[in-house]
Design a protein around this motif. Structure first.
Motif, PDB file in Angstrom:
ATOM      1  N   GLY A  41       0.855  -1.187   0.000  1.00 17.28           N
ATOM      2  CA  GLY A  41       0.000   0.000   0.000  1.00 17.28           C
ATOM      3  C   GLY A  41       0.886   1.229   0.000  1.00 17.28           C
ATOM      4  N   CYS A  42       0.321   2.400   0.172  1.00 15.78           N
ATOM      5  CA  CYS A  42       1.158   3.594   0.097  1.00 15.78           C
ATOM      6  C   CYS A  42       0.554   4.721   0.927  1.00 15.78           C
ATOM      7  CB  CYS A  42       1.287   4.032  -1.360  1.00 15.78           C
ATOM      8  SG  CYS A  42       2.321   5.487  -1.602  1.00 15.78           S
ATOM      9  N   TYR A  43       1.397   5.345   1.776  1.00 17.36           N
ATOM     10  CA  TYR A  43       0.951   6.493   2.585  1.00 17.36           C
ATOM     11  C   TYR A  43       1.023   7.809   1.799  1.00 17.36           C
ATOM     12  CZ  TYR A  43       1.912   3.466   6.658  1.00 17.36           C
ATOM     13  OH  TYR A  43       1.931   2.457   7.573  1.00 17.36           O
ATOM     14  N   GLU A  44       1.625   7.773   0.632  1.00 17.46           N
ATOM     15  CA  GLU A  44       1.888   8.996  -0.151  1.00 17.46           C
ATOM     16  C   GLU A  44       2.776   9.960   0.619  1.00 17.46           C
ATOM     17  OE1 GLU A  44      -1.101  10.683  -2.520  1.00 17.46           O
ATOM     18  OE2 GLU A  44      -2.468   8.981  -2.318  1.00 17.46           O
ATOM     19  N   CYS A  45       3.665   9.431   1.428  1.00 17.71           N
ATOM     20  CA  CYS A  45       4.503  10.302   2.264  1.00 17.71           C
ATOM     21  C   CYS A  45       5.664  10.917   1.493  1.00 17.71           C
ATOM     22  CB  CYS A  45       5.052   9.498   3.431  1.00 17.71           C
ATOM     23  SG  CYS A  45       6.096   8.122   2.911  1.00 17.71           S
ATOM     24  N   GLY A  46       6.078  10.272   0.411  1.00 19.27           N
ATOM     25  CA  GLY A  46       7.162  10.813  -0.410  1.00 19.27           C
ATOM     26  C   GLY A  46       8.562  10.499   0.098  1.00 19.27           C
ATOM     27  N   VAL A  47       8.674   9.666   1.126  1.00 14.51           N
ATOM     28  CA  VAL A  47      10.002   9.314   1.651  1.00 14.51           C
ATOM     29  C   VAL A  47      10.850   8.672   0.547  1.00 14.51           C
ATOM     30  CG1 VAL A  47      11.207   7.723   3.200  1.00 14.51           C
ATOM     31  CG2 VAL A  47       9.330   9.120   4.070  1.00 14.51           C
ATOM     32  N   CYS A  48      10.219   7.796  -0.228  1.00 19.41           N
ATOM     33  CA  CYS A  48      10.972   7.102  -1.287  1.00 19.41           C
ATOM     34  C   CYS A  48      11.487   8.097  -2.327  1.00 19.41           C
ATOM     35  CB  CYS A  48      10.100   6.032  -1.943  1.00 19.41           C
ATOM     36  SG  CYS A  48       8.561   6.653  -2.639  1.00 19.41           S
ATOM     37  N   VAL A  49      10.672   9.094  -2.651  1.00 25.66           N
ATOM     38  CA  VAL A  49      11.087  10.085  -3.662  1.00 25.66           C
ATOM     39  C   VAL A  49      12.250  10.921  -3.133  1.00 25.66           C
ATOM     40  CG1 VAL A  49      10.336  12.010  -5.108  1.00 25.66           C
ATOM     41  CG2 VAL A  49       8.729  10.181  -4.561  1.00 25.66           C
ATOM     42  N   PRO A  62       9.458   6.836  -7.689  1.00 24.18           N
ATOM     43  CA  PRO A  62       9.133   5.523  -7.120  1.00 24.18           C
ATOM     44  C   PRO A  62       7.749   5.504  -6.473  1.00 24.18           C
ATOM     45  CG  PRO A  62      10.866   6.629  -5.836  1.00 24.18           C
ATOM     46  CD  PRO A  62      10.653   7.445  -7.077  1.00 24.18           C
ATOM     47  N   ARG A  63       7.302   6.651  -5.984  1.00 18.18           N
ATOM     48  CA  ARG A  63       5.959   6.722  -5.385  1.00 18.18           C
ATOM     49  C   ARG A  63       4.895   6.419  -6.443  1.00 18.18           C
ATOM     50  NH1 ARG A  63       2.123  10.661  -5.225  1.00 18.18           N
ATOM     51  NH2 ARG A  63       3.494  12.134  -6.260  1.00 18.18           N
ATOM     52  N   VAL A  64       5.067   6.977  -7.622  1.00 17.21           N
ATOM     53  CA  VAL A  64       4.100   6.744  -8.695  1.00 17.21           C
ATOM     54  C   VAL A  64       4.072   5.262  -9.079  1.00 17.21           C
ATOM     55  CG1 VAL A  64       3.633   7.192 -11.145  1.00 17.21           C
ATOM     56  CG2 VAL A  64       4.204   9.084  -9.615  1.00 17.21           C
ATOM     57  N   ILE A  65       5.252   4.672  -9.162  1.00 15.07           N
ATOM     58  CA  ILE A  65       5.321   3.240  -9.506  1.00 15.07           C
ATOM     59  C   ILE A  65       4.505   2.438  -8.495  1.00 15.07           C
ATOM     60  CG2 ILE A  65       6.870   1.219  -9.662  1.00 15.07           C
ATOM     61  CD1 ILE A  65       7.765   3.044 -11.836  1.00 15.07           C
ATOM     62  N   THR A  66       4.756   2.701  -7.214  1.00 11.56           N
ATOM     63  CA  THR A  66       4.071   1.946  -6.152  1.00 11.56           C
ATOM     64  C   THR A  66       2.561   2.153  -6.220  1.00 11.56           C
ATOM     65  OG1 THR A  66       5.996   2.367  -4.785  1.00 11.56           O
ATOM     66  CG2 THR A  66       4.060   1.514  -3.664  1.00 11.56           C
ATOM     67  N   GLN A  67       2.153   3.409  -6.363  1.00 12.18           N
ATOM     68  CA  GLN A  67       0.725   3.691  -6.333  1.00 12.18           C
ATOM     69  C   GLN A  67      -0.008   3.108  -7.541  1.00 12.18           C
ATOM     70  OE1 GLN A  67       0.379   7.900  -5.729  1.00 12.18           O
ATOM     71  NE2 GLN A  67       0.839   7.712  -3.554  1.00 12.18           N
ATOM     72  N   ARG A  96      13.618   2.297   2.412  1.00 14.24           N
ATOM     73  CA  ARG A  96      13.322   2.878   3.720  1.00 14.24           C
ATOM     74  C   ARG A  96      11.863   3.291   3.845  1.00 14.24           C
ATOM     75  NH1 ARG A  96      17.744   7.379   3.352  1.00 14.24           N
ATOM     76  NH2 ARG A  96      18.698   5.604   2.354  1.00 14.24           N
ATOM     77  N   CYS A  97      11.052   2.920   2.882  1.00 12.83           N
ATOM     78  CA  CYS A  97       9.607   3.208   2.894  1.00 12.83           C
ATOM     79  C   CYS A  97       8.978   2.773   4.215  1.00 12.83           C
ATOM     80  CB  CYS A  97       8.949   2.459   1.739  1.00 12.83           C
ATOM     81  SG  CYS A  97       7.165   2.321   1.879  1.00 12.83           S
ATOM     82  N   PRO A  98       8.293   3.685   4.921  1.00  8.00           N
ATOM     83  CA  PRO A  98       7.696   3.326   6.213  1.00  8.00           C
ATOM     84  C   PRO A  98       6.547   2.329   6.105  1.00  8.00           C
ATOM     85  CG  PRO A  98       7.019   5.539   5.546  1.00  8.00           C
ATOM     86  CD  PRO A  98       8.063   5.092   4.561  1.00  8.00           C
ATOM     87  N   ARG A  99       6.028   2.173   4.911  1.00 12.85           N
ATOM     88  CA  ARG A  99       4.935   1.200   4.701  1.00 12.85           C
ATOM     89  C   ARG A  99       5.489  -0.200   4.410  1.00 12.85           C
ATOM     90  NH1 ARG A  99       1.273  -1.450   5.219  1.00 12.85           N
ATOM     91  NH2 ARG A  99      -0.844  -1.349   4.395  1.00 12.85           N
ATOM     92  N   GLY A 100       6.795  -0.284   4.254  1.00  9.61           N
ATOM     93  CA  GLY A 100       7.413  -1.591   4.000  1.00  9.61           C
ATOM     94  C   GLY A 100       7.495  -1.963   2.538  1.00  9.61           C
ATOM     95  N   ASN A 101       7.177  -1.009   1.658  1.00  5.79           N
ATOM     96  CA  ASN A 101       7.266  -1.299   0.218  1.00  5.79           C
ATOM     97  C   ASN A 101       8.718  -1.311  -0.257  1.00  5.79           C
ATOM     98  OD1 ASN A 101       4.400  -1.094  -0.082  1.00  5.79           O
ATOM     99  ND2 ASN A 101       4.609   1.146  -0.151  1.00  5.79           N
ATOM    100  N   SER A 102       8.924  -1.929  -1.395  1.00  4.10           N
ATOM    101  CA  SER A 102      10.210  -1.816  -2.083  1.00  4.10           C
ATOM    102  C   SER A 102       9.940  -1.388  -3.524  1.00  4.10           C
ATOM    103  CB  SER A 102      10.969  -3.144  -2.079  1.00  4.10           C
ATOM    104  OG  SER A 102      12.164  -3.011  -2.849  1.00  4.10           O
ATOM    105  N   PRO A 103       9.836  -0.067  -3.745  1.00  7.78           N
ATOM    106  CA  PRO A 103       9.610   0.393  -5.126  1.00  7.78           C
ATOM    107  C   PRO A 103      10.698  -0.121  -6.081  1.00  7.78           C
ATOM    108  CG  PRO A 103       9.257   2.193  -3.579  1.00  7.78           C
ATOM    109  CD  PRO A 103       9.827   1.052  -2.792  1.00  7.78           C
ATOM    110  N   GLY A 104      11.938  -0.134  -5.610  1.00  8.30           N
ATOM    111  CA  GLY A 104      13.036  -0.636  -6.448  1.00  8.30           C
ATOM    112  C   GLY A 104      12.842  -2.098  -6.804  1.00  8.30           C
TER     113      GLY A 104
HETATM  114  S1  SF4 Z   1       6.003   3.988  -1.465  1.00  6.06           S
HETATM  115 FE1  SF4 Z   1       6.419   4.145   0.733  1.00  6.06          FE
HETATM  116  S2  SF4 Z   1       7.876   5.824   0.960  1.00  6.06           S
HETATM  117 FE2  SF4 Z   1       6.954   5.986  -1.080  1.00  6.06          FE
HETATM  118  S3  SF4 Z   1       5.238   7.388  -0.845  1.00  6.06           S
HETATM  119 FE3  SF4 Z   1       4.426   5.317  -0.582  1.00  6.06          FE
HETATM  120  S4  SF4 Z   1       4.513   4.891   1.607  1.00  6.06           S
HETATM  121 FE4  SF4 Z   1       5.826   6.686   1.253  1.00  6.06          FE
END
Ligand code: SF4
Ligand code: SF4
Length: 238
Positions: A41-49, A62-67, A96-104
């Motif tokens: 899932g995604c918090y849209e926090c932007g940490v990955c970006v 990377p946020r766009v990829i995940t979402q 380091r995504c706080p949601r535990g995702n790995s966009p990479g």
């Molecule tokens: S993929 Fe993770 S780090 Fe990136 S915006 Fe979503 S929750 Fe935040």
């Protein structure tokens, strides 16, 4: 097709590709055994970006990829698989995504699907690496320093000419003795090389190469089949 930037993801760039084909590729991404462990899932926090080096230099997120994958937007996922995933440098700072995702990690899967299915984007992205892939896969070792020549990798920049002229001196400046050579890198044993060839054959790596570069596949096929035959294996790459 020529790609215009910035990427407008509201427009379908690939209307010539059937929806069924886009869906098939999306399902192939989702079916990868790693997929569920890379996407929560995604918090849209932007940490990955913020952590992503490629996002600083390219029209890439990377946020766009995940979402897009989380939303199961098949059409946009296809666009990203063609026009975006190749901008990732696979550094995994986004882990380091706080949601535990790995966009990479998700991008790794998308790239593999693109290569396996011979998408033009994959062919284009790998076009400049044929020489490196051949070197690594035929000898089982990395690019050797003697390949550092201006005409081999024109995109390596204007200093490559100067560096290549004094390569033996540069190499001797490096502490480990094994790096002093300008002709080879380390030696790979015959047994190891045969095992590598078998692994690349049995895991489908050679099939992937065939999809993106038939010429490279044929050269590697000759080298590998001959060596495997000498080692007593009756293996045909086709
Ligand atoms: S993929 Fe993770 S780090 Fe990136 S915006 Fe979503 S929750 Fe935040
Ligand atoms: S792995 Fe790719 S998406 Fe993740 S931080 Fe590195 S360049 Fe960005």
């Amino acid at each position: 097709m020529s790609v215009e930037f910035p990427l407008d993801l509201t427009e379908d760039r690939y209307t010539d590709v059937a929806d069924e084909e886009k869906e098939r590729l999306f399902n192939e991404i989702k079916a990868d055994i790693r997929f569920n462990g890379y996407l929560y899932g995604c918090y849209e926090c932007g940490v990955c970006v913020a952590a992503c080096p490629s996002a600083r230099f390219y029209d890439f997120s990377p946020r766009v990829i995940t979402q897009v994958l989380a939303r199961e937007d098949v059409e946009v996922a296809y666009t990203l698989m063609n026009d975006s995933v190749w901008d990732c440098s696979q550094c995994f700072s986004c882990d380091r995504c706080p949601r535990g995702n790995s966009p990479g990690g998700l991008i790794t899967i998308m790239r593999e699907v693109a290569v396996r299915n011979g998408l033009q984007s994959a062919r284009d992205a790998l076009e400049g690496y044929g020489r490196i892939i051949y070197k690594i896969m035929s000898t089982g070792t990395q690019v050797s320093p003697d390949m550092l020549q201006p005409n081999a990798f024109p995109d390596w920049g204007r200093h490559v000419q100067e560096i290549s002229e004094h390569l033996d001196v540069w190499r001797k400046a490096l502490p480990p003795e094994t790096l002093h050579t300008t002709e080879t890198s380390w030696q790979v044993e015959e047994k190891t090389l045969v095992e590598l060839y078998l692994i690349w054959h049995m895991t489908g790596v050679m099939d992937m190469i065939k999809e993106v570069d038939e010429g490279l596949f044929m050269i590697l096929q000759d080298v590998m089949e001959e060596r495997l035959e000498d080692a007593g294996y009756d293996v045909t790459f086709d």
